[in-house]
Design a protein around this motif. Structure first.
Motif, PDB file in Angstrom:
ATOM      1  N   GLU A 273       0.843  -1.190   0.000  1.00 14.24           N
ATOM      2  CA  GLU A 273       0.000   0.000   0.000  1.00 14.24           C
ATOM      3  C   GLU A 273       0.881   1.242   0.000  1.00 14.24           C
ATOM      4  O   GLU A 273       1.999   1.218   0.499  1.00 14.24           O
ATOM      5  N   ALA A 274       0.344   2.327  -0.556  1.00 11.95           N
ATOM      6  CA  ALA A 274       1.061   3.594  -0.514  1.00 11.95           C
ATOM      7  C   ALA A 274       1.081   4.112   0.918  1.00 11.95           C
ATOM      8  O   ALA A 274       0.131   3.920   1.680  1.00 11.95           O
ATOM      9  N   GLY A 275       2.183   4.745   1.301  1.00 14.80           N
ATOM     10  CA  GLY A 275       2.262   5.289   2.647  1.00 14.80           C
ATOM     11  C   GLY A 275       3.696   5.528   3.081  1.00 14.80           C
ATOM     12  O   GLY A 275       4.648   5.393   2.303  1.00 14.80           O
ATOM     13  N   THR A 276       3.850   5.905   4.345  1.00 15.36           N
ATOM     14  CA  THR A 276       5.161   6.140   4.934  1.00 15.36           C
ATOM     15  C   THR A 276       5.617   4.891   5.676  1.00 15.36           C
ATOM     16  O   THR A 276       4.864   4.322   6.465  1.00 15.36           O
ATOM     17  N   TYR A 277       6.850   4.500   5.416  1.00 16.15           N
ATOM     18  CA  TYR A 277       7.416   3.317   6.055  1.00 16.15           C
ATOM     19  C   TYR A 277       8.702   3.722   6.780  1.00 16.15           C
ATOM     20  O   TYR A 277       9.359   4.706   6.416  1.00 16.15           O
TER      21      TYR A 277
END
Length: 615
Positions: A273-277
């Motif tokens: 999923e798109a996002g901050t990791y």
């Protein structure tokens, strides 16, 4: 009035800070005297009672440095007489260099670098092993300015500090192609990570503090693959065994790695999923101890490559020919088609390795070059269909799945010596090769696994018993397999040869006293010739003996080379060379293992000290 005597001398570049302190009760009736006479410093203080208790070592130190002590029964005067910076000679020492931080830079940039180590004198002189970077000491002690040429070949450069007293160990500085940044503390808390504005960058950091966990936040699109690859113990010699993990923003672990390139970790993570990791790293000590706990130190420096762009795992085949251009394929992650295939050109000087790099690649890889034919495994090469090869040849292959075995067949004559060397583990891959030699009917003639307890690769040497066809099998010892289970298998008809090794990569010569340098002679495959060994490229005024290693006797396996000089100081890199005359002349240069690394150098450092009467 102060109750101590203190002196501090600051000399110009070649010098040190001298500090001397004695605490005593001042004599009430005598003023505090301090003055200077001529070009020499004269410090005088008067004291009542007994003189200070100085150990024999301290008194000897004062005497050796030209300091004069004068004592009286009821009161005394301590006279510190320093002439011509004699004390500077006393306290002068060779430079130290434990590590560099940051330990690398991008091509075409200039960085300020910490040169860790105790250095009484500053600035030192600096040596680099090749052109491409310029290193200058800064005004502040322990700081270097390193400028990287825009066309510098990416890879490891070796840096050495030196002065008239000696030289530091060689230490690595890495030139890369990606933009770089420094880690910023505090970034321990996963709720307050260091935010990265790009997904393609090299972070120069260190694990410094027992509870230090460096955390970086990156934004990924759905389906985007991030490669997080650390260079620390393997490349930089950092005494750390690092761990890398990718987590969700709330700290839930999504990917983890401990050891990929020996003790250095690498994580390849594809975002669902798109996002901050978050990318987090922490460490154990490289040498296990009783604590069984996380560890940290100022010397735990690292370079962490974070990229969603192209990153090379290996070039296939794993070897290129020195006799003709070789087409190779770059294998890894996110590699675009235009740069996937590469031609290794002919090398004019027949170097053993060739660097492969490109502005669109996130890392540089090295490929071995060999003086004979190269090939790759065929699509079908099982026990029933062995792949024909002709020695000498280097084959690149892959144990692509569990229980996979690759078979090769060659023809040999009775009495011929054959040698097969399987390399994988030493190249940073997980394959633990096992190789087996059989005759055409399948009768086992020889089988080997590890070279020794610390090296998992395999070398098989055998004398052929009769004319005919023979087969060689290679597989993983544990029957594992996969994308990174690649190997380089060299099959040769070994010729008698020799090599030379040194126990150190730096030596110090005192004028008027002969320096003995032990040289270990390795006689390969029964080499029995006489080898003349001497030192060349010597600094001005230095002479070397020529010694002969004979087939038998005390000199067969080792000799002692003597170097002498009447003057100094002078220093520089030298070479120790062994030569054999005759119809097939041979010349081999001695190599020394770089302190703290497995890499070697063929240019050990020689320091010739200042003559004693000149100090």
């Amino acid at each position: 009035m102060p109750n101590h005597l203190g002196a501090s001398l600051h000399s110009s570049p070649a010098t040190l800070d001298l500090k001397f302190t004695v605490r005593l009760r001042p004599l009430k009736s005598m003023p505090h005297l301090c003055g200077s006479v001529g070009a020499s410093k004269l410090l005088v203080c008067g004291y009542k009672r007994d003189p200070p208790r100085l150990s024999k070592m301290n008194i000897a130190l004062l005497k050796d440095s030209g300091m004069r002590l004068c004592f009286w029964r009821q009161s005394f005067i301590l006279v510190l007489f320093l002439t011509g910076f004699a004390s500077a000679d006393l306290f002068a020492a060779k430079p130290e260099l434990s590590y560099l931080h940051p330990a690398g830079a991008q091509r075409g940039t200039t960085v300020s670098v910490e040169a860790a180590g105790k250095n009484a004198t500053w600035p030192p002189q600096v040596l680099t092993d090749r052109a491409g970077i310029t290193v200058e000491p800064e005004k502040d002690k322990g700081k270097l300015k390193i400028t990287v040429d825009s066309d510098a070949v990416p890879g490891v450069y070796w840096v050495r500090l030196h002065n008239d007293e000696g030289a530091s160990p060689l230490r690595p500085f890495v030139v890369g192609t990606l933009s770089e940044m420094n880690e910023k503390e505090p970034n321990n808390d996963y709720r307050k990570p260091q935010l990265l504005e790009t997904t393609t960058v090299i972070v120069n950091g260190r694990i410094n503090g027992r509870s230090d966990v460096d955390t970086f936040a990156v934004k990924l699109a759905a389906g985007q693959t991030l490669v997080a690859s650390m260079a620390a113990n393997e490349v930089l010699g950092s005494p750390m065994d690092a761990i890398l993990e990718v987590t969700s923003p709330n700290g839930f672990r999504l990917a983890f790695n401990h050891d990929t390139y020996n003790l250095d970790p690498q994580v390849v993570f594809t975002a669902e999923e798109a996002g901050t990791y978050l990318v987090r790293t922490f460490a154990f000590p490289s040498k296990p101890n009783q604590s069984i706990s996380f560890s940290a130190s100022a010397s735990y420096v690292y370079r962490l490559t974070l990229t969603t762009a192209a990153f090379v795992d290996h070039a296939f085949p794993l070897a290129a020919s020195q006799n003709h251009p070789t087409e190779i394929e770059l294998r890894g992650w996110n590699i675009p088609q235009p740069v996937r295939f590469y031609t290794v050109p002919l090398s004019s000087n027949h170097e053993d390795v060739a660097p492969l790099f490109h502005p669109e690649l996130g890392n540089t890889t090295l490929i071995k070059t060999v003086p004979h034919a190269v090939t790759v495994e065929s699509a079908v090469n099982d026990a029933g269909h062995p792949q024909p090869i002709q020695l000498p040849m280097t084959i690149s292959g892959s144990i692509s799945e569990e229980r996979d075995e690759d078979w090769y067949q060659f023809t040999a004559k009775k009495g011929q010596k054959v040698e097969f060397r399987a390399e994988s583990w030493a190249l940073g891959f997980p394959l633990d090769p096992l190789i087996r030699l059989t005759d055409a009917n399948g009768k086992r003639l020889a089988q080997v696994d590890d070279i020794n307890r610390s090296q998992r690769d395999a070398v098989l040497s055998h004398t052929i018993p009769a004319d005919g066809d023979y087969r060689l099998m290679i597989r993983d010892l544990n029957r594992d397999g996969g994308f990174r289970y690649v190997y380089r298998l060299s099959g040769t008809l070994p010729q008698a040869d020799f090599n030379l090794k040194l126990a150190a990569d730096a030596f110090t010569l005192t004028p008027g006293t002969a320096l003995e340098i032990p040289v270990t002679v390795g006689r390969l495959h029964g080499y029995g010739g006489e080898i003349s060994i001497t030192a060349v490229d010597l600094p001005e005024g230095v002479t070397a003996t020529t010694v002969v290693s004979k087939k038998k006797g005390d000199t067969a396996k080792s000799v002692k080379l003597q170097l002498t000089s009447a003057t100094g100081p002078v220093s520089g890199p030298i070479r120790i060379v062994g030569t054999v005359a005759g119809e097939t002349p041979l010349s081999r240069t001695a190599e020394a293992t770089i302190t703290g690394f497995t890499a070697t150098t063929a240019a050990p450092w020689l320091t010739v000290l200042k003559p004693a009467e000149a100090k």
